[in-house]
Design a protein around this motif. Structure first.
Motif, PDB file in Angstrom:
ATOM      1  N   THR A 170       0.831  -1.199   0.000  1.00 24.15           N
ATOM      2  CA  THR A 170       0.000   0.000   0.000  1.00 24.15           C
ATOM      3  C   THR A 170       0.871   1.256   0.000  1.00 24.15           C
ATOM      4  O   THR A 170       0.507   2.265  -0.604  1.00 24.15           O
ATOM      5  CB  THR A 170      -0.980   0.034   1.190  1.00 24.15           C
ATOM      6  N   GLN A 171       2.043   1.188   0.638  1.00 21.05           N
ATOM      7  CA  GLN A 171       2.967   2.335   0.617  1.00 21.05           C
ATOM      8  C   GLN A 171       3.454   2.599  -0.809  1.00 21.05           C
ATOM      9  O   GLN A 171       3.531   3.747  -1.244  1.00 21.05           O
ATOM     10  CB  GLN A 171       4.165   2.101   1.550  1.00 21.05           C
ATOM     11  N   ASN A 208       0.600   4.155  -2.760  1.00 20.62           N
ATOM     12  CA  ASN A 208       0.444   5.564  -2.394  1.00 20.62           C
ATOM     13  C   ASN A 208       1.534   6.427  -3.020  1.00 20.62           C
ATOM     14  O   ASN A 208       1.257   7.539  -3.477  1.00 20.62           O
ATOM     15  CB  ASN A 208       0.443   5.725  -0.868  1.00 20.62           C
ATOM     16  N   ARG A 209       2.763   5.931  -3.047  1.00 17.67           N
ATOM     17  CA  ARG A 209       3.858   6.690  -3.695  1.00 17.67           C
ATOM     18  C   ARG A 209       3.600   6.833  -5.190  1.00 17.67           C
ATOM     19  O   ARG A 209       3.838   7.893  -5.770  1.00 17.67           O
ATOM     20  CB  ARG A 209       5.202   6.018  -3.447  1.00 17.67           C
ATOM     21  N   ASN A 235      -6.419  15.596  -2.890  1.00 18.37           N
ATOM     22  CA  ASN A 235      -6.938  14.786  -1.790  1.00 18.37           C
ATOM     23  C   ASN A 235      -8.451  14.889  -1.670  1.00 18.37           C
ATOM     24  O   ASN A 235      -9.094  13.974  -1.201  1.00 18.37           O
ATOM     25  CB  ASN A 235      -6.286  15.184  -0.462  1.00 18.37           C
ATOM     26  N   GLU A 271      -9.461   4.184  -3.654  1.00 16.04           N
ATOM     27  CA  GLU A 271      -8.780   5.367  -3.124  1.00 16.04           C
ATOM     28  C   GLU A 271      -9.440   6.638  -3.637  1.00 16.04           C
ATOM     29  O   GLU A 271      -9.606   7.611  -2.892  1.00 16.04           O
ATOM     30  CB  GLU A 271      -7.296   5.346  -3.492  1.00 16.04           C
TER      31      GLU A 271
END
Length: 195
Positions: A51-52, A55-56, A65, A85
């Motif tokens: 997930t990191q 997200n990157r 956002n 997302e």
């Protein structure tokens, strides 16, 4: 008129933050999921990119956002991480893929999502059929297609504001220049308003 911004990254592993960019198919076969998830129930799914990493990847595109009131189309949604997302950020989302992915449907139920999911051929998508979208995500699809330029025309025809396109590319000149490293092409499409 259409304005397309193109950026080339040849140090993909540094920029993307992926541990490696080459063929990840064996890892996908082993794990079963492409996208990683943390579901509200606490269940975790360990996909190929974490997930990191996802997200990157998304952060490179500077997607706002707050997407309240925006329509987003995710073409080639696969397991659906980007679709969910975008919904989390407030968008009304349509996810499209060329096959009915049971992992997408499982994630959809886990999130109690309102994302609409359709099994459609990209080449059959038209504004008349599905409307226009403020944002179109077209990640990791282009290099799979027989008619990539037609696909880009389809993407642009569906886009009101921004189309984010990500794809791996290699050609002879680029290959020697980059010492056979993979490059990522990122095109950000913004329709230019006519005066």
């Amino acid at each position: 008129a259409i304005l397309i911004e193109v950026r080339f990254w040849h140090r993909a592993t540094e920029i993307l933050g992926f541990s490696r960019v080459p063929n990840r198919a064996p890892e996908l076969l082993e794990k079963g999921w492409w996208h990683s998830f943390q579901f509200p129930s606490g269940e975790r799914v360990d996909g190929v990119p974490s997930t990191q990493e996802l997200n990157r990847q998304l952060a490179r595109f500077h997607v706002p956002n707050d997407l309240s009131g925006k329509r987003v189309l995710d073409i080639g949604a696969w397991d659906g991480w980007f679709s969910f997302e975008m919904e989390r950020r407030g968008a009304d989302v349509l996810a499209v893929d060329c096959w009915d992915n049971p992992r997408f449907r499982y994630a959809h139920s886990q999130f109690k999502s309102r994302v609409q999911y359709r099994v459609e051929d990209l080449y059959d998508l038209t504004p008349r059929k599905i409307g226009h979208f403020d944002i179109v995500l077209f990640f990791g699809v282009l290099y799979h297609l027989k008619h990539p330029l037609l696909a880009l025309e389809k993407v642009c025809a569906l886009t009101r504001d921004l189309a984010y396109v990500e794809s791996h590319v290699i050609d002879r000149g680029l290959r020697s220049a980059l010492r056979a490293r993979r490059a990522i092409i990122v095109a950000v499409h913004r329709p230019v308003k006519q005066m």
